[in-house]
Design a protein around this motif. Structure first.
Motif, mmCIF file in Angstrom:
data_model
loop_
_atom_site.group_PDB
_atom_site.id
_atom_site.type_symbol
_atom_site.label_atom_id
_atom_site.label_comp_id
_atom_site.label_asym_id
_atom_site.label_seq_id
_atom_site.Cartn_x
_atom_site.Cartn_y
_atom_site.Cartn_z
ATOM 1 N N ASP A 97 -43.141 13.182 -1.489
ATOM 2 C CA ASP A 97 -42.609 13.003 -0.907
ATOM 3 C C ASP A 97 -42.079 11.577 -0.796
ATOM 4 N N VAL A 98 -43.313 10.968 -1.166
ATOM 5 C CA VAL A 98 -43.615 9.527 -1.033
ATOM 6 C C VAL A 98 -42.200 9.069 -1.984
ATOM 7 N N ALA A 99 -42.756 9.734 -2.877
ATOM 8 C CA ALA A 99 -41.415 8.718 -4.210
ATOM 9 C C ALA A 99 -40.490 8.707 -3.973
ATOM 10 N N LEU A 100 -39.483 9.875 -2.915
ATOM 11 C CA LEU A 100 -38.353 9.318 -2.604
ATOM 12 C C LEU A 100 -38.566 7.951 -1.722
ATOM 13 N N LEU A 101 -39.897 8.364 -0.584
ATOM 14 C CA LEU A 101 -39.248 6.772 0.187
ATOM 15 C C LEU A 101 -40.053 5.541 -0.558
ATOM 16 N N VAL A 102 -41.095 5.121 -1.098
ATOM 17 C CA VAL A 102 -41.006 4.239 -1.888
ATOM 18 C C VAL A 102 -39.173 3.688 -2.770
ATOM 19 N N GLU A 103 -37.833 4.662 -2.903
ATOM 20 C CA GLU A 103 -37.069 4.344 -3.597
ATOM 21 C C GLU A 103 -36.597 3.970 -2.115
ATOM 22 N N ARG A 104 -36.037 4.460 -0.894
ATOM 23 C CA ARG A 104 -35.399 3.893 0.657
ATOM 24 C C ARG A 104 -35.826 3.286 0.273
ATOM 25 N N TYR A 105 -37.375 1.807 0.949
ATOM 26 C CA TYR A 105 -37.648 0.875 0.926
ATOM 27 C C TYR A 105 -37.192 0.194 0.390
ATOM 28 N N GLU A 106 -36.998 0.595 -1.183
ATOM 29 C CA GLU A 106 -36.639 -0.692 -1.651
ATOM 30 C C GLU A 106 -34.903 -1.142 -1.718
ATOM 31 N N THR A 107 -34.284 0.024 -1.427
ATOM 32 C CA THR A 107 -32.960 0.106 -1.155
ATOM 33 C C THR A 107 -32.633 -0.848 -0.486
ATOM 34 N N LEU A 108 -33.126 -0.472 0.772
ATOM 35 C CA LEU A 108 -33.369 -1.443 2.075
ATOM 36 C C LEU A 108 -34.015 -2.593 1.911
ATOM 37 N N ALA A 109 -34.971 -3.428 1.519
ATOM 38 C CA ALA A 109 -35.593 -4.260 0.901
ATOM 39 C C ALA A 109 -34.421 -4.999 0.143
ATOM 40 N N ASN A 110 -34.284 -4.603 -0.949
ATOM 41 C CA ASN A 110 -33.463 -5.165 -1.891
ATOM 42 C C ASN A 110 -31.345 -5.235 -1.766
ATOM 43 N N GLU A 111 -31.646 -3.835 -0.612
ATOM 44 C CA GLU A 111 -29.233 -4.180 -0.927
ATOM 45 C C GLU A 111 -28.859 -4.768 1.028
ATOM 46 N N ARG A 112 -29.706 -4.202 1.612
ATOM 47 C CA ARG A 112 -29.208 -4.385 2.696
ATOM 48 C C ARG A 112 -30.219 -6.158 3.763
ATOM 49 N N TRP A 113 -31.362 -6.175 2.686
ATOM 50 C CA TRP A 113 -31.866 -7.509 3.191
ATOM 51 C C TRP A 113 -32.140 -8.276 2.191
ATOM 52 N N ASP A 114 -32.790 -9.264 2.379
ATOM 53 C CA ASP A 114 -33.987 -10.930 1.360
ATOM 54 C C ASP A 114 -34.745 -9.919 1.283
ATOM 55 N N PRO A 115 -35.437 -9.598 0.516
ATOM 56 C CA PRO A 115 -36.136 -8.630 -0.028
ATOM 57 C C PRO A 115 -38.007 -9.651 0.467
#
Length: 275
Positions: A97-115
């Motif tokens: 399931d970590v494949a889905l987690l990586v996608e979610r963390y990337e979305t948070l880092a790039n779309e919600r906050w400055d990476p």
């Protein structure tokens, strides 16, 4: 004060709000101009990127976390996320399931906050740790390489009488062979052979080796009982019987032409070992 400007206290007790070294654009931690592909810590970002993938592959959590942090804070978050996405398809056992987690963390880092921000860096560390803790495997990469080698070996002897050094697991894949059950009503060859609903229910729809749960098996038995195709008790039992783990493609010969399917030839023995 932004989340990258956390206050600290100097040795004299005074409040120090100086921008931390990693926030100074274009310089290393010691204030020197960064070269092309250089991280804030003075490392080559290609080397750190490679280290990241090796660390998660070998389940070294601390090194993976550092490599992810170093790339993110240095402005190479895109490189970090590209590597982690490559990892989940190249070095991860299927189904993690970590494949889905990586996608979610990337979305948070790039779309919600400055990476590069504190929150963006936390996302990078979380993702790297999640990958390092997942079950690593080169199964997909090894399979891809083997199938490519097998394809080349088959092509090399295409116009000769020689057998290939290695072959695809299905061999020639034709009717009457080990995988004969695949030729059912969903294929042109299966339709030509008159293999309709009856053939599919008895053979093509079987699962295993864990088998159907009782509710699913009950529904299948009822469906077959209510079908226009007539099934005897043995055929219904076989349809919901788990496939054998050592003979996943085996099916008995005693079932003859099925009513309602037209002129279907009698099924030949498929013992899972036929060439």
């Amino acid at each position: 004060m932004g989340d990258d400007r956390q206050a600290t206290f100097g040795s004299d007790g005074s409040l120090d709000t100086e921008t931390p070294p990693e926030a100074r654009e274009g310089t290393t931690d010691w204030g020197e101009p960064k070269g092309d592909g250089e991280t804030d810590g003075g490392y080559n970002r290609y080397d750190v990127s490679s280290l990241l993938q090796k660390a998660v592959r070998r389940s070294d959590e601390e090194v993976a976390a550092w490599a992810a942090w170093e790339l993110a804070r240095s402005g190479y978050a895109w490189n970090l996320w590209d590597r982690l996405h490559l990892y989940v398809v190249e070095d991860l056992r299927a189904g993690q399931d970590v494949a889905l987690l990586v996608e979610r963390y990337e979305t948070l880092a790039n779309e919600r906050w400055d990476p590069k921000s504190w929150k963006g860096r936390l996302c990078a560390i979380h993702a790297a740790l999640a990958c390092a803790r997942a079950q690593s495997s080169r199964e997909a990469s090894n399979a891809d390489e083997f199938f490519r080698n097998a394809a080349r070996a088959r092509a090399d002897v295409r116009d000769t009488d020689d057998d290939p050094a290695v072959d695809f697991p299905v061999g020639d894949f034709e009717t009457g062979g080990t995988y004969d059950v695949a030729f059912d009503k969903h294929t042109a060859e299966g339709s030509r052979l008159g293999r309709g609903d009856g053939f599919f229910k008895r053979f093509g729809a079987r699962v295993g080796p864990e088998g159907e749960d009782e509710q699913s098996a009950r529904w299948q038995r009822l469906n077959m009982a209510l079908s226009d195709v007539e099934y005897d008790d043995d055929e219904i039992a076989h349809a919901v019987e788990p496939v054998h783990p050592n003979q996943r493609w085996a099916d008995p010969v005693e079932f003859g032409a099925e009513s309602g399917d037209g002129d279907e030839p009698e099924e030949r023995q498929r013992d899972g070992n036929d060439a």
